[in-house]
Design an enzyme around this catalytic site. Structure first.
Site, PDB file in Angstrom:
ATOM      1  N   ILE A  42       2.912  -1.658  -1.258  1.00 14.83           N
ATOM      2  CA  ILE A  42       1.498  -1.447  -0.836  1.00 14.83           C
ATOM      3  C   ILE A  42       0.358  -1.943  -1.530  1.00 14.83           C
ATOM      4  CG2 ILE A  42       0.923   0.649  -2.260  1.00 14.83           C
ATOM      5  CD1 ILE A  42      -0.170   1.996   0.238  1.00 14.83           C
ATOM      6  N   LYS A  43       0.767  -2.484  -2.664  1.00 10.80           N
ATOM      7  CA  LYS A  43      -0.173  -3.480  -3.177  1.00 10.80           C
ATOM      8  C   LYS A  43      -0.428  -4.756  -2.878  1.00 10.80           C
ATOM      9  CE  LYS A  43      -1.491  -0.221  -6.645  1.00 10.80           C
ATOM     10  NZ  LYS A  43      -2.621   0.211  -6.698  1.00 10.80           N
ATOM     11  N   ASP A  44       0.364  -5.181  -2.052  1.00 14.52           N
ATOM     12  CA  ASP A  44       0.260  -6.314  -1.296  1.00 14.52           C
ATOM     13  C   ASP A  44      -1.127  -6.355  -0.443  1.00 14.52           C
ATOM     14  OD1 ASP A  44       2.576  -7.117  -1.951  1.00 14.52           O
ATOM     15  OD2 ASP A  44       3.540  -7.085  -0.001  1.00 14.52           O
TER      16      ASP A  44
END
Length: 359
Positions: free
Chosen positions: A62-64
């Site tokens: 999700i950190k993308d």
């Protein structure tokens, strides 16, 4: 034309998520992840529980989304020029996302991270060309905290920025304009509750703000691991206690209210405390019953989604996020020796211990 229609119908029948639109490089591939119906848990609770498959982002987590959002914001504001250096303090996944974006957009990437993180994450960052500085894990108040070291390093360079993922609200905004709208569309606006854990606070704040604007009745809850102060803070109406204890989860839990979380914390419905025993058990349950190979923070989110569904009652619809896969943690999560060292071996149902195949 008829053959094309038949192909489309066949793809939909098989459940494939397909698109005939090409995207622009790595940054264009971030987002639009599937929303997965968790059948077994839904049937057990009498509710509908969904997990947003953020492990399907091109960088694997999700950190993308935060990485793309923060760098594009810096470019738009003229804070970074071509060939510059991106510096961040991160527990792993944001650094991995930043390293991917830096490769795609021509920046150098420097990462400071706690030396408690999994070797898989450190190795991957190095493989992506990032300069990695593992440093002792100390509280945020300590000047040697990895975030402060990252900031000081960036200040010494020309054409460099410290992305400041915890307090740079471009992080939460990225979720407000992407993750939140996607969940709303995928649930067709029928959602009773959203819950997830928080490290920077970007996902919870951005998604929560969007969903609340669309549907004030939708409850937004925070899920918190051991060692974090946020459950206590929210449950007591704002009492910030000293951080104590620790968790096997990586990248979540917090000792303070970040700027990102601060944009939404007063609008939260409540908080749930999730012990490590429940999280590790859910890692194995999801693998066995849903075929999903996810990390401990994702499992914690699902435990919280189950508990929220039980609070809301039968027929409720609850969404959480599956932050990343277990590949970055498998040397720990599936190691009998490591699990025993954390006194978590007995937390796994006996019928599922067959998946702990590493010594």
């Amino acid at each position: 034309m008829l053959s094309g229609l038949r192909s489309t119908v066949a793809q939909q029948a098989r459940g494939f998520a397909t698109s005939n639109i090409a995207v622009d490089g790595f940054t264009g591939a971030v987002g639009n992840t599937p929303l997965i119906y968790l059948k077994t848990l839904s049937e057990q609770t009498g509710s509908k529980i969904y997990g947003k498959a953020e492990f399907q982002n091109p960088g694997g987590s999700i950190k993308d989304r935060a990485a793309v959002g923060i760098i594009l914001d810096a470019e738009e504001r003229g804070r970074i020029k071509p060939g510059g250096t991106i510096v961040e303090g991160t527990a792993g996944n944001t650094g991995i996302g930043l390293a991917h974006v830096c490769r795609a957009r021509g920046y150098k990437c420097v990462i400071f991270m706690p030396n408690t993180q999994s070797q898989e994450k450190i190795d991957l960052l190095s493989m992506l060309g990032a300069e990695v500085h593992p440093v002792p894990a100390v509280p945020y108040e300590n000047p040697l905290n990895y975030n402060h070291q990252a900031k000081e390093y960036a200040e010494k360079l020309e054409n460099a920025i410290w992305t400041d993922q915890f307090d740079n609200t471009a992080n939460a905004y990225a979720h407000y304009i992407s993750t939140g709208p996607e969940i709303w569309e995928q649930t067709k606006g029928d959602i009773d509750g959203f819950v997830c854990s928080t490290g920077t606070g970007g996902t919870l704040a951005g998604v929560g703000k969007y969903l609340k604007e669309k549907s004030p009745k939708t409850q937004i809850w925070l899920a918190d691991p051991p060692g974090s102060v946020l459950y206590k803070y929210i449950s007591t109406g704002g009492q910030l206690v000293e951080r104590s204890g620790s968790s096997i989860t990586e990248g979540i839990g917090q000792g303070r209210v970040t700027n990102n979380l601060g944009t939404f914390i007063n609008d939260l419905t409540g908080a749930l405390h999730i012990p490590d025993e429940k999280s590790i058990s859910m890692v194995y349950q999801l693998l066995d019953s849903e075929g999903l190979y996810v990390g401990a923070s994702s499992a914690l989110n699902v435990v919280a989604a189950v508990e929220l569904a039980q609070k809301l009652g039968k027929g409720s619809k609850v969404v959480t996020v599956l932050c990343d896969g277990a590949y970055r943690y498998q040397s720990r999560l599936f190691s009998k020796k490591w699990l025993e060292s954390k006194e978590l071996g007995d937390a796994i149902p006996e019928s599922l211990r067959k998946y702990a195949v590493l010594d």
